[in-house]
Design a protein around this motif. Sequence first.
Motif, mmCIF file in Angstrom:
data_model
loop_
_atom_site.group_PDB
_atom_site.id
_atom_site.type_symbol
_atom_site.label_atom_id
_atom_site.label_comp_id
_atom_site.label_asym_id
_atom_site.label_seq_id
_atom_site.Cartn_x
_atom_site.Cartn_y
_atom_site.Cartn_z
ATOM 1 N N ALA A 25 0.832 -1.208 0.000
ATOM 2 C CA ALA A 25 0.000 0.000 0.000
ATOM 3 C C ALA A 25 0.866 1.257 0.000
ATOM 4 C CB ALA A 25 -0.930 -0.012 1.213
ATOM 5 N N PHE A 26 1.921 1.253 0.823
ATOM 6 C CA PHE A 26 2.829 2.410 0.844
ATOM 7 C C PHE A 26 3.513 2.574 -0.507
ATOM 8 C CE2 PHE A 26 2.678 2.138 5.552
ATOM 9 C CZ PHE A 26 2.503 3.486 5.826
ATOM 10 N N TYR A 27 3.956 1.451 -1.072
ATOM 11 C CA TYR A 27 4.645 1.522 -2.367
ATOM 12 C C TYR A 27 3.707 2.038 -3.455
ATOM 13 C CZ TYR A 27 6.685 -0.080 -6.749
ATOM 14 O OH TYR A 27 7.158 -0.147 -8.038
ATOM 15 N N LEU A 28 2.512 1.464 -3.530
ATOM 16 C CA LEU A 28 1.560 1.908 -4.551
ATOM 17 C C LEU A 28 1.150 3.358 -4.346
ATOM 18 C CD1 LEU A 28 -0.746 -1.240 -4.937
ATOM 19 C CD2 LEU A 28 1.061 -0.445 -6.470
ATOM 20 N N GLU A 34 3.422 9.863 -7.422
ATOM 21 C CA GLU A 34 4.403 10.370 -8.381
ATOM 22 C C GLU A 34 3.822 10.398 -9.785
ATOM 23 O OE1 GLU A 34 8.926 9.249 -9.809
ATOM 24 O OE2 GLU A 34 8.374 9.180 -7.676
ATOM 25 N N GLN A 35 3.112 9.341 -10.155
ATOM 26 C CA GLN A 35 2.496 9.326 -11.483
ATOM 27 C C GLN A 35 1.464 10.439 -11.622
ATOM 28 O OE1 GLN A 35 1.009 5.317 -11.785
ATOM 29 N NE2 GLN A 35 2.918 4.530 -12.648
ATOM 30 N N ARG A 237 -0.281 11.830 0.759
ATOM 31 C CA ARG A 237 -1.215 11.623 1.871
ATOM 32 C C ARG A 237 -2.600 11.234 1.376
ATOM 33 N NH1 ARG A 237 1.930 15.698 4.435
ATOM 34 N NH2 ARG A 237 0.767 17.348 3.395
ATOM 35 N N ARG A 238 -3.039 11.856 0.294
ATOM 36 C CA ARG A 238 -4.355 11.503 -0.256
ATOM 37 C C ARG A 238 -4.370 10.050 -0.741
ATOM 38 N NH1 ARG A 238 -3.931 16.691 -2.585
ATOM 39 N NH2 ARG A 238 -3.451 15.809 -4.635
ATOM 40 N N GLU A 239 -3.287 9.658 -1.430
ATOM 41 C CA GLU A 239 -3.219 8.278 -1.914
ATOM 42 C C GLU A 239 -3.163 7.290 -0.751
ATOM 43 O OE1 GLU A 239 -3.602 7.246 -4.850
ATOM 44 O OE2 GLU A 239 -3.451 9.109 -5.997
ATOM 45 N N GLN A 240 -2.430 7.663 0.298
ATOM 46 C CA GLN A 240 -2.340 6.772 1.455
ATOM 47 C C GLN A 240 -3.692 6.642 2.154
ATOM 48 O OE1 GLN A 240 0.850 8.524 3.696
ATOM 49 N NE2 GLN A 240 2.438 7.341 2.639
ATOM 50 N N LEU A 241 -4.420 7.738 2.229
ATOM 51 C CA LEU A 241 -5.757 7.667 2.827
ATOM 52 C C LEU A 241 -6.670 6.744 2.031
ATOM 53 C CD1 LEU A 241 -6.409 11.397 3.835
ATOM 54 C CD2 LEU A 241 -6.047 9.438 5.358
#
Length: 522
Positions: A25-28, A34-35, A237-241
């Motif tokens: 999850a952190f990697y994605l 970044e993408q 942060r948004r992606e992690q949420l």
Amino acid sequence: MRRKRIIITSVLVAVIGVAAPLSLAFYLSSVRAEQGEQERLRLLAGYALERAHRSIASASMALRSADALDLAPCSEAHVQQLRRITITTRSIDDIGYIENGLLKCTSTGMEDEHIAVTPPDFILDNGMGLDFNLRPVVSGGKRMVGLTYRAYKVLIDPVRFSDVIVDSDIQMAVAIGKGGVLDTLHHPDPTLVQALLAGQPGAGGATEDGSIHAMLYRDGLTAVMIEPRSKLNDRLRREQLLLLPLGLLMAAFIVGIVVWLSRRRLSLMGELKIAIERREFFVHYQPIIALDTGVCVGAEALIRWRRPDGSMIRPDLFIPVAEESELILPITDQVIACVIADMRAALLADRDLHIAINLCASDIETGRVLDVLERALAGTGIEAQQIWLEATERGFINVEAARATIDKARARGHAVAIDDFGTGYSSLSSLQNLPLDALKIDKSFVDTIGTDAATSSVTPHIIAMARTLNMLIVAEGIETQQQADYLLERKVEFGQGWLFAKALPAAEFLTFYRARRAPSST
């Protein structure tokens, strides 16, 4: 020890089960952030390229308009028209007429000084020449970009190529080719820009200094966008949420599965111990048929477990647990007791009848079961040769120990067979070193009889091997008459399978046996 091993293994798997999805999850999140940021930079690069193309198109149109003038060069009327073109074309700052390599006049009038005009630095696809670094007197020495068409040249303020609104920490460069920078915004590192331009257009990624970049190539122009990695924080942060809850759910699911499986194995082991104490095991009997006569000559004793609530536990579920925990030993002892209780009368009445009992690898290695058998048979009248012993190939890994057990078993009168041959570890050399009486062909090979399966040629080789070693042959899993005929044609002595009967409870087997026994036994 087994309980401890299960717990340790479960903890390790659970830790991996938590770490793996969270790490993923952190990697994605990082990749998606970044993408996403690169996509935003490419969008801004698109705006910059659109602005630059409009500026060049507008300047090109001004040049063509000047070239189309049918006026005496540098006449008053000609200069007025040049002035009009300059005023009405927002993308240019001045336009001049060139004659014999010298600037003759501009929109402001005749040029008194002899100003030489050098060849352009770059030729565009439309045939117009481009100068990247002009510093004319009229601009006060400020850098200008020149665009030339035939006898006319226009001056363009470089800011026209980067006139887009971006954040102050986003750096930009617009260029032609791999090194011709038209203009920059927010002072990007020239070395970095040149290095990026030397790469493939349209690339995106991270630079050695940790910044993020995106490039967009369109119709000869390239826009380079660079920003610090710190800009990713909000998007990350948004992606992690979004992804971390999914990772947590996956981790929770994996941990739940591990806990469930561990508890099941631990509880199954506990239930096995209780089942052994309560003697919940019983035996079904798989008839063994003489293929040439159809007579039932014996049966293979197969362990079954019925819980107090009446539910049955499949052997393939509890036997591996029992073997790993050594609980298989008392279970084997109960099988022996069941066989004697169920089959004593039939075995006494027909000395040609035999029952095959499966042994675990531990019993083959240690020979423990032989003393158990001897005590169980004492005083029953059942002869040792009526009890066959079967072991899978795993039991013969330790050849020396296996040979000692087999020698002792045969000395006491038991026949010994290798079960499920071809699916384990045995080789011809190991079989030659073991004094076995019978070989059982595994069902997986019998299934290939009459088919085009890759292993269909293995069965005749197994038969030939057994013949070479003077061993009786029992074919398992016979389901069709074609298989039975094939085996009989190759003089396989015995068979068992659903073509004849499924594994039967003791009373049903005895009924089947009486219907299929040899005439002399009636």
